[in-house]
Scaffold this motif. Structure first.
Motif, mmCIF file in Angstrom:
data_model
loop_
_atom_site.group_PDB
_atom_site.id
_atom_site.type_symbol
_atom_site.label_atom_id
_atom_site.label_comp_id
_atom_site.label_asym_id
_atom_site.label_seq_id
_atom_site.Cartn_x
_atom_site.Cartn_y
_atom_site.Cartn_z
ATOM 1 N N ALA A 1 37.163 32.748 -64.163
ATOM 2 C CA ALA A 1 36.748 32.259 -65.715
ATOM 3 C C ALA A 1 35.141 32.648 -65.631
ATOM 4 C CB ALA A 1 37.474 30.865 -66.360
ATOM 5 N N ILE A 2 34.348 33.492 -66.354
ATOM 6 C CA ILE A 2 33.075 32.901 -66.301
ATOM 7 C C ILE A 2 31.961 33.320 -67.583
ATOM 8 C CG2 ILE A 2 31.207 34.871 -65.342
ATOM 9 C CD1 ILE A 2 32.683 35.429 -63.472
ATOM 10 N N LEU A 3 31.604 32.900 -67.995
ATOM 11 C CA LEU A 3 30.661 32.169 -69.216
ATOM 12 C C LEU A 3 29.285 32.596 -68.649
ATOM 13 C CD1 LEU A 3 30.845 31.427 -71.981
ATOM 14 C CD2 LEU A 3 29.835 29.747 -71.240
ATOM 15 N N ILE A 4 28.957 34.217 -69.962
ATOM 16 C CA ILE A 4 27.821 34.627 -69.726
ATOM 17 C C ILE A 4 27.088 34.094 -70.824
ATOM 18 C CG2 ILE A 4 26.633 36.951 -70.195
ATOM 19 C CD1 ILE A 4 29.731 38.181 -69.664
ATOM 20 N N THR A 5 25.556 33.918 -70.752
ATOM 21 C CA THR A 5 25.144 33.035 -71.435
ATOM 22 C C THR A 5 23.666 33.303 -71.301
ATOM 23 O OG1 THR A 5 26.189 30.952 -71.090
ATOM 24 C CG2 THR A 5 24.248 31.215 -72.215
ATOM 25 N N SER A 6 23.619 34.099 -72.990
ATOM 26 C CA SER A 6 22.637 34.759 -73.159
ATOM 27 C C SER A 6 22.070 35.525 -74.802
ATOM 28 C CB SER A 6 22.591 36.974 -72.139
ATOM 29 O OG SER A 6 21.759 37.210 -71.981
ATOM 30 N N ALA A 7 21.140 35.145 -74.941
ATOM 31 C CA ALA A 7 20.739 35.438 -76.003
ATOM 32 C C ALA A 7 20.504 37.030 -76.462
ATOM 33 C CB ALA A 7 19.629 35.091 -76.728
ATOM 34 N N ASN A 8 20.562 37.741 -75.278
ATOM 35 C CA ASN A 8 20.126 39.543 -75.585
ATOM 36 C C ASN A 8 21.519 39.784 -75.322
ATOM 37 O OD1 ASN A 8 20.206 41.983 -74.403
ATOM 38 N ND2 ASN A 8 18.049 41.338 -73.539
ATOM 39 N N ALA B 1 32.454 30.068 -63.557
ATOM 40 C CA ALA B 1 31.185 31.030 -62.553
ATOM 41 C C ALA B 1 30.380 30.442 -64.469
ATOM 42 C CB ALA B 1 30.976 31.721 -62.154
ATOM 43 N N MET B 2 29.289 30.454 -64.343
ATOM 44 C CA MET B 2 28.368 31.060 -65.262
ATOM 45 C C MET B 2 27.338 31.697 -64.500
ATOM 46 S SD MET B 2 26.467 28.464 -68.608
ATOM 47 C CE MET B 2 25.814 27.233 -67.524
#
Length: 169
Positions: free
Chosen positions: A10-17, A56-57
């Motif tokens: 389980a992966i969290l992608i954190t980006s405003a783009n 992961a993030m």
């Protein structure tokens, strides 16, 4: 593409783009990793982190309203956070070395300079997940052991292992 990463991570992608988020998600799919979520800002990231466990993030330093370094520090220092010890990989296109050091001091596991490839992203995730450094806690730091080499410690070892991580030697 071959990777030793388990496909159900389980992966969290954190980006405003949005373009970067889509590109990172596509790279992860190419690696066989399809259990991903995207957070467009730090508030959404904290909401998602409070709802589900993540392995992961991947975090862009320029996310807003907080930067990725501040988000990492908040995640790591929150003793009650269920995702405190997850792997954190920071991505950034142009980050001065002082800021990269600050990110390491906040508790990131790995760093990826943009632009990147799926192979580089996989290597950093594998390093952080498949061969993690021990997770240590001190009054001002929580995260992976920042030492990349085994060197003796002068004095008492005050680091505290967390989540069953072996205590560094």
């Amino acid at each position: 593409m071959n990777t030793t990463l388990p496909p159900r991570l389980a992966i969290l992608i954190t980006s405003a783009n949005g373009e970067l988020s889509s590109t990172l998600a596509a790279m992860l799919r190419r690696l066989g990793l399809t259990n991903t979520r995207i957070a467009r800002d730090s508030a959404e990231a904290f909401r998602l982190l409070s709802q589900s466990p993540y392995d992961a993030m991947i975090i862009d330093n320029a996310i807003g309203p907080e930067d990725g370094i501040s988000v990492t520090r908040r995640v790591r220092l929150n003793a009650a956070a269920p995702n405190r010890a997850m792997a954190i990989v920071m991505v950034s296109g142009d980050m001065p070395s002082e800021q990269t050091r600050e990110a390491q001091d906040a508790g990131i596991d790995e760093f990826v300079h943009l632009p990147t490839t799926a192979q580089t992203l996989a290597a950093r995730l594998e390093s952080a997940i498949a061969a993690p450094r021990p997770f240590v806690v001190s009054p001002t730091y929580a995260g992976p052991d920042r030492r990349r080499e085994e060197t003796p410690i002068d004095g008492q070892d005050r680091r505290t292992p967390v989540n069953g991580s072996p205590k560094p030697s």
